[in-house]
Design a protein around this motif. Structure first.
Motif, short mmCIF file in Angstrom:
data_model
loop_
_atom_site.label_atom_id
_atom_site.label_comp_id
_atom_site.label_asym_id
_atom_site.label_seq_id
_atom_site.Cartn_x
_atom_site.Cartn_y
_atom_site.Cartn_z
N LYS A 632 40.78 37.53 28.54
CA LYS A 632 41.09 38.58 29.51
C LYS A 632 41.64 38.02 30.82
O LYS A 632 42.02 38.79 31.71
CB LYS A 632 39.83 39.41 29.80
CG LYS A 632 39.26 40.09 28.55
CD LYS A 632 37.97 40.82 28.88
CE LYS A 632 37.37 41.46 27.63
NZ LYS A 632 36.09 42.15 27.90
N ARG A 633 41.68 36.70 30.94
CA ARG A 633 42.20 36.06 32.14
C ARG A 633 43.55 35.43 31.81
O ARG A 633 43.63 34.53 30.96
CB ARG A 633 41.24 35.00 32.66
CG ARG A 633 39.86 35.53 32.99
CD ARG A 633 38.93 34.38 33.39
NE ARG A 633 37.57 34.85 33.67
CZ ARG A 633 36.55 34.06 33.97
NH1 ARG A 633 36.76 32.73 34.02
NH2 ARG A 633 35.36 34.56 34.19
N SER A 636 43.88 31.54 31.82
CA SER A 636 43.10 30.74 30.86
C SER A 636 43.53 30.98 29.43
O SER A 636 42.81 30.62 28.49
CB SER A 636 41.61 31.06 31.00
OG SER A 636 41.16 30.85 32.31
#
Length: 751
Positions: A632-633, A636
């Motif tokens: 979700k990032r 990353s």
């Protein structure tokens, strides 16, 4: 006059001669740099050669001639003072030319050039100081010199000096360096390989302890609660009680994210636990691969191994060794290596008849059948004992009852390898290496089978029994096994080996001192290290315990070796033993550990009330949750891609395994090719030697025939010269007649 291409002869007049002996001129061949004749002169190290014109100078002039006699370079020491003769001025000119040629060089090239000079260390140091001094003077005059070049030179110089200092420091703090040399000199490389392996495992455990203590234990200390249990001292043997509520076991660690202040950095204990254990195993995996490749290259691939290091033993000597004890130790090491090489050459030439081969094959087959049957019986006994261990502990509330299973397992590990060692009386291997390999395979089959049965008992009975914290129970079992094995090893060294020495020296002198059993002792190390790798997940401080036990065992085994054992009766080289030890440690030991931990992490459910993974269906779900969070990032996503395409991909590991197998096959083919090449070169050398001997015999016969022909012709010529003519014969007869008449008249004067 001789031309320049011919051999130059230089006349050196030696002044320093004893009293009463006239100085004599000696011819020196400058092309070879050797004195052709020196007679009636007492030359010692304190005497010196001086130039023909310098009659009173006392400094030592080192006269050095090159191969082609084109020039000579001589550097005076700091104490060389005297009259400036033509010889010394010529040498000063040559020294200035040498310094001038060294100044433009780089630091690396200058050092190499100085090292290649045929001078003493003191002269080389003085030469380097003079070059540095002249270079510093020139650097001050040259303002346009590039600053970057100076910085690079200074950095390289500092790096080189720091590297040398670090290497010297590491050599000085190296563990047991002198002790290992003493062991190798007295008992040979075969016994030394055990202690090298122990030292190698100690380094492994030091690294594992540092990693686990830094990333698992220290963070837990910051949030640990006070232990309310009472310490009785029995915990050192059972591993339970007070130790069960400390950082020693899995169940004490928290499952929460550690954060000491609001907005500060967080520390996820679940990820730290898995990643730390995984990092230790990955480093161990690659270290094992690297060590196997390095030892395999050094001991199997490099050609100098097949020459058995004869050149190193005969033609090389470390002239930096000056201490008398170190010199004697070095001599003992060299003599041991020579004896090992010669013994192995003799053993390779032993050939057996067909009947002897059949008898030996039958003995080997019977020994293998008996050893396999004993190992299977021991494994069955351990399985039934482990299966009934839970009921036994429930009926016996004594705290010492938990030591029954480790005690019986340690008894099997102590007694059965000694039974295997007795098979040598029947098998009688010609090569000691083959005997050690056979014992290693039998012992590893026994010990790894026992560990496999215990792992099955822990993962399928203890983990499924619904215990409150089954991970801590498994950690305690492994701790007891490791501790009991250490106690039995100490007892065997102090009592068993000592009693065997007394029996062999006092009661049954025909037995004599025993020889060090390499296979049994090495398998004890591999067995203990396998337990440590498995138990690190359930007992993070287990590498620290193993580190202490290995440190103690080194000194115990060293003392017992010097007191109770004799050198091997058959000397043999063990340069390839470390490769085999590490191979056994990698397979089946380390691979079995990876399989056990993989089953634990991917297939078993963690305890619900203890440990960092409480409340999760499987241990691996902590990684799954972390990957979902990272997905979700946007910053990353690369971590998610690496996990899904590399770590979590079966195809990646399949390709990686295929590459490793291809590289291994290539290395194997290189080894076989070099073996064939070396064998052919060896045969070629033998054939060339035979050809030379044949030619020498022919040449000798021709020379003898020529000598006989010359002798016969010379004899015929001499006979022709000495053969008298008729006139000489008559004169000879007349003289003989006159001598006869004179003698008769002297005897009979009246007649």
């Amino acid at each position: 006059m001789l031309s320049d291409d011919q051999v130059n002869e230089i006349i050196i007049e030696v002044e320093n001669v004893p009293s009463g002996v006239a100085p004599e001129k000696t011819l020196v061949n400058s092309s070879f740099g050797m004195v052709s004749r020196v007679s009636d002169i007492d030359v010692t190290d304190s005497q010196s050669f001086s130039c023909p014109h310098d009659k009173k100078s006392k400094p030592l002039l080192r006269f050095s001639t090159s191969l082609n006699g084109s020039f000579s370079q001589t550097l005076h020491g700091p104490g060389s003072v005297g009259i400036d003769t033509p010889c010394t001025s010529h040498e000063n000119i040559q020294g200035q030319k040498l310094i001038a040629s060294l100044i433009p060089m780089t630091s690396r090239d200058r050092i190499k050039a100085i090292r290649s000079q045929p001078r003493t260390m003191e002269e080389k140091r003085n030469l380097k100081k003079m070059v540095d001094k002249e270079k510093s003077k020139q650097s001050r005059r040259m303002l346009e010199l590039n600053c970057c070049a100076q910085c690079l030179n200074s950095i390289s110089r500092v790096y080189r000096r720091s590297k040398n200092s670090l290497s010297e420091l590491l050599d000085s703090v190296s563990l047991w360096q002198k002790t290992l040399k003493v062991i190798g000199g007295k008992f040979g490389t075969s016994v030394l390989s055990y202690f090298n392996f122990l030292k190698w495992l100690l380094k492994f455990n030091i690294f594992s302890f540092i990693v686990t203590f830094s990333f698992i234990t220290i963070p837990q200390f910051t949030v640990a609660e006070k232990n309310t249990l009472q310490f009785t001292g029995l915990e050192f043997f059972t591993g339970a009680g007070y130790f069960g509520n400390t950082v020693m076991y899995y169940g004490f660690y928290t499952n929460s994210t550690i954060r000491h202040r609001n907005g500060g950095a967080s520390y996820n204990m679940q990820l730290a636990y898995l990643f730390t254990i995984g990092a230790c195993l990955i480093v161990c995996f690659f270290s094992l691969l690297y060590s196997m490749a390095r030892y395999f290259r050094n001991n199997f691939i490099n050609p100098h191994i097949y020459s058995r290091g004869i050149a190193k033993l005969i033609f090389c000597w470390d002239f930096t060794i000056t201490h008398e004890t170190a010199v004697k130790l070095k001599q003992k090491n060299l003599s041991t290596e020579i004896r090992e090489n010669l013994s192995e050459i003799l053993q390779e030439n032993v050939k057996l008849t067909l009947s002897q081969q059949l008898i030996r094959f039958s003995a080997h087959l019977a020994a293998w059948v008996v050893s396999t049957g004993v190992a299977v019986a021991c494994c069955v006994a351990v399985y039934y004992l482990a299966e009934n261990n839970s009921e036994f502990l429930k009926s016996h509330k004594d705290p010492g009852a938990v030591l029954l299973l480790p005690f019986l397992v340690s008894c099997i590990n102590l007694a059965v390898p000694r039974l295997y060692s007795m098979f040598r009386l029947v098998e009688r291997y010609e090569m000691p290496r083959h005997e050690v390999y056979t014992l290693l395979i039998r012992n590893i089959f026994l010990k790894i089978s026992i560990i496999g049965i215990l792992c099955y008992y822990w993962l399928n009975i203890v983990a499924q029994a619904g215990e409150e914290c089954w991970e801590t129970l498994i950690g305690q079992e492994i701790y007891r096994l490791l501790l009991m094995d250490f106690v039995f090893s100490l007892a065997d060294s102090f009592l068993g080996e000592f009693l065997r020495r007394l029996i062999g020296m006092q009661f049954m002198t025909s037995l004599g001192l025993q020889e060090f059993d390499i296979a049994r002792n090495v398998l004890e190390l591999i067995y203990a290290q396998t337990l440590v790798w498995i138990g690190t997940f359930f007992c993070p401080l287990l590498p620290f315990i193993q580190m202490i036990t290995l440190f103690i065992m080194f000194y115990v085994k060293n003392i017992s070796l010097m007191m109770n054992f004799q050198p091997p009766s058959k000397a043999w080289r063990a340069s390839q033993m470390m490769t085999f030890f590490i191979l056994l440690l990698f397979f089946p030991s380390f691979t079995g550990v990876l399989c056990t931990l993989a089953i634990t992490i991917w297939r078993l459910q963690p305890s619900a009330d203890c440990g960092p993974f409480r409340g999760l269906p499987f241990f691996i779900h902590s990684i799954y949750g972390w990957i979902d969070t990272l997905s979700k990032r946007p910053s990353s996503l690369w971590v998610v891609w690496i996990y899904r395409n590399l770590i979590g991909s079966v195809h990646f590991f399949f390709i990686l395994t295929l590459i490793v197998l291809i590289i291994t096959y290539l290395y194997w083919q290189i080894t076989e090719g070099r073996k064939i090449m070396i064998r052919l070169l060896h045969e070629q050398i033998i054939n060339e030697g035979k050809d030379k001997m044949f030619l020498i015999e022919k040449l000798t016969k021709l020379q003898d025939a020529e000598k006989r022909a010359n002798t016969s012709s010379f004899t015929l010529e001499r006979r022709d010269v000495e053969q008298p003519g008729p006139l000489h014969v008559g004169e000879h007869d007349v003289a003989r007649d006159l001598r006869f008449r004179r003698s008769v008249q002297e005897e009979n004067p009246k007649a």
